[in-house]
Design an enzyme around this catalytic site. Structure first.
Site, mmCIF file in Angstrom:
data_model
loop_
_atom_site.group_PDB
_atom_site.id
_atom_site.type_symbol
_atom_site.label_atom_id
_atom_site.label_comp_id
_atom_site.label_asym_id
_atom_site.label_seq_id
_atom_site.Cartn_x
_atom_site.Cartn_y
_atom_site.Cartn_z
ATOM 1 C CG ASN A 236 -2.359 0.726 0.960
ATOM 2 O OD1 ASN A 236 -2.158 1.708 0.484
ATOM 3 N ND2 ASN A 236 -3.268 -0.194 1.445
ATOM 4 C CG HIS B 127 23.350 3.818 11.771
ATOM 5 N ND1 HIS B 127 23.949 4.049 10.855
ATOM 6 C CD2 HIS B 127 22.085 3.910 11.374
ATOM 7 C CE1 HIS B 127 23.392 4.725 9.694
ATOM 8 N NE2 HIS B 127 22.114 4.138 10.084
ATOM 9 C CE LYS C 164 10.832 -12.484 20.173
ATOM 10 N NZ LYS C 164 11.161 -13.115 21.467
ATOM 11 N NE ARG D 68 3.333 -8.984 24.288
ATOM 12 C CZ ARG D 68 2.063 -9.523 24.545
ATOM 13 N NH1 ARG D 68 1.789 -10.924 24.273
ATOM 14 N NH2 ARG D 68 1.174 -8.641 24.767
ATOM 15 C CE LYS E 83 -5.410 -13.747 17.029
ATOM 16 N NZ LYS E 83 -6.918 -13.729 17.307
#
Length: 127
Positions: free
Chosen positions: A19, A49, A100, A114, A117
């Protein structure tokens, strides 16, 4: 429309959709799988950096590749950071900062992101 840093290191799968206002900084390889959707103002950045002031002032920059699997949906204003690998079927909530990697078929969100579900019905997905 979206903005790309170089365009040389960006690999897009079939049926990719971005988009308006998306930014992709491909100073390292960014691979995006098939059937991926990006809401407005998503930022995918392979650049980072150093934390040390002196090194940043010298203009040092690092890069790390990013891999986004097939059938991934990234919500508005989400940021994907260098070195991240997102599995197939991942849903990234709006405003998330993904620092991560995450496995297949999970819904992630927050700062930092995180697992919230599993993607509903994902246990039935075989492709």
């Amino acid at each position: 429309p979206f903005h790309v840093d170089y365009g040389l290191y960006l690999k897009l799968g079939a049926n990719f959709y971005a988009n308006h206002g998306c930014t992709i900084l491909d100073c390292n390889t960014i691979t995006i799988g098939k059937n991926c959707m990006m809401a407005p103002h998503v930022c995918i950045s392979a650049a980072t950096h150093p934390l040390e002031v002196e090194r940043r002032a010298r203009g040092e920059e690092f890069t790390a590749p990013i891999v986004i699997g097939d059938n991934v949906w990234i919500g508005a204003n989400a940021t994907i950071c260098p070195g991240v690998i997102l599995g197939n079927g991942v849903v990234v909530g709006a405003g998330a900062v993904v620092t991560k990697s995450f496995p297949d078929n999970v819904v992630i969100g927050g700062v930092p992101a995180r697992i919230l579900k599993k993607v509903p019905g994902s246990e039935d997905i075989t492709d």
